[in-house]
Design a protein around this motif. Structure first.
Motif, mmCIF file in Angstrom:
data_model
loop_
_atom_site.group_PDB
_atom_site.id
_atom_site.type_symbol
_atom_site.label_atom_id
_atom_site.label_comp_id
_atom_site.label_asym_id
_atom_site.label_seq_id
_atom_site.Cartn_x
_atom_site.Cartn_y
_atom_site.Cartn_z
ATOM 1 N N UNK A 199 4.679 5.905 -5.290
ATOM 2 C CA UNK A 199 4.894 6.048 -6.729
ATOM 3 C C UNK A 199 4.241 7.308 -7.278
ATOM 4 N N UNK A 200 3.317 7.898 -6.517
ATOM 5 C CA UNK A 200 2.615 9.077 -6.989
ATOM 6 C C UNK A 200 3.322 10.373 -6.621
ATOM 7 N N UNK A 201 2.889 11.441 -7.230
ATOM 8 C CA UNK A 201 3.472 12.762 -7.007
ATOM 9 C C UNK A 201 2.529 13.597 -6.141
ATOM 10 N N UNK A 202 2.356 13.164 -4.902
ATOM 11 C CA UNK A 202 1.462 13.847 -3.961
ATOM 12 C C UNK A 202 2.165 14.005 -2.623
ATOM 13 N N UNK A 203 1.545 14.722 -1.711
ATOM 14 C CA UNK A 203 2.087 14.836 -0.363
ATOM 15 C C UNK A 203 2.136 13.494 0.331
ATOM 16 N N UNK A 204 1.125 12.667 0.107
ATOM 17 C CA UNK A 204 1.122 11.328 0.664
ATOM 18 C C UNK A 204 2.230 10.473 0.057
ATOM 19 N N UNK A 205 2.481 10.658 -1.232
ATOM 20 C CA UNK A 205 3.569 9.937 -1.892
ATOM 21 C C UNK A 205 4.920 10.323 -1.323
ATOM 22 N N UNK A 206 5.093 11.607 -1.052
ATOM 23 C CA UNK A 206 6.335 12.088 -0.439
ATOM 24 C C UNK A 206 6.530 11.457 0.927
ATOM 25 N N UNK A 207 5.453 11.438 1.730
ATOM 26 C CA UNK A 207 5.538 10.882 3.081
ATOM 27 C C UNK A 207 5.795 9.378 3.058
ATOM 28 N N UNK A 220 0.838 -1.204 0.000
ATOM 29 C CA UNK A 220 0.000 0.000 0.000
ATOM 30 C C UNK A 220 0.872 1.253 0.000
ATOM 31 N N UNK A 221 1.876 1.305 0.871
ATOM 32 C CA UNK A 221 2.764 2.465 0.937
ATOM 33 C C UNK A 221 3.581 2.614 -0.342
ATOM 34 N N UNK A 222 3.993 1.502 -0.936
ATOM 35 C CA UNK A 222 4.713 1.541 -2.204
ATOM 36 C C UNK A 222 3.844 2.157 -3.306
ATOM 37 N N UNK A 223 2.583 1.740 -3.375
ATOM 38 C CA UNK A 223 1.681 2.285 -4.396
ATOM 39 C C UNK A 223 1.513 3.788 -4.232
ATOM 40 N N UNK A 224 1.424 4.248 -2.994
ATOM 41 C CA UNK A 224 1.288 5.678 -2.735
ATOM 42 C C UNK A 224 2.573 6.410 -3.091
#
Length: 131
Positions: free
Chosen positions: A53-61, A47-51
């Motif tokens: 991969x994105x370019x969002x604040x959650x992805x950064x975290x 789940x954290x890996x999938x997040x």
């Protein structure tokens, strides 16, 4: 719970709720997330890996947490990580952190190729600065 027609969005239904109903929903989401990730670090890491991969604040975290768990070249501010993720993803982070330790390393849940993908996107941001 009250439902009204919202003219701003062409009559789509907007759901409004009381503070108590909102808190009850949040507690339910948290309990469901805890149950989903409690004894499943693979699901939490995925789940954290999938997040990440994105370019969002959650992805950064999420990327900060995963990279800091991968090796000593990266650092994460855990307060920033927890504050930047929603309830479901925070529970995934907590579940992953609670299972890592002797005999349980991130390498068991994510491949080197997956981590390299995250490093390519976020590595420069989380790289530990050496003096």
């Amino acid at each position: 719970m009250e439902q009204i027609q919202d003219p701003v969005y062409n009559g789509n239904v907007t759901v409004r709720c009381t503070a108590e109903e909102y808190e009850a929903r949040q507690r339910k989401k948290q309990a469901e997330s805890q149950q989903r990730y409690q004894n499943n670090p693979q699901a939490a890491a995925t789940k954290l890996y999938q997040i990440a991969r994105g370019d969002t604040g959650g992805g950064r975290a999420a990327s900060a947490l995963l990279l800091s768990l991968w090796n000593d070249n990266f650092a994460a501010n855990l307060r920033d990580v927890i504050c930047s993720l929603d309830i479901d993803n925070t529970e995934a982070a907590i579940a992953l952190l609670s299972t890592l330790g002797p005999g349980h390393h991130l390498e068991r849940y994510l491949t080197q190729e997956q981590i390299i993908e995250i490093i390519d996107v976020w590595g420069h941001m989380h790289e530990r600065r050496r003096a």
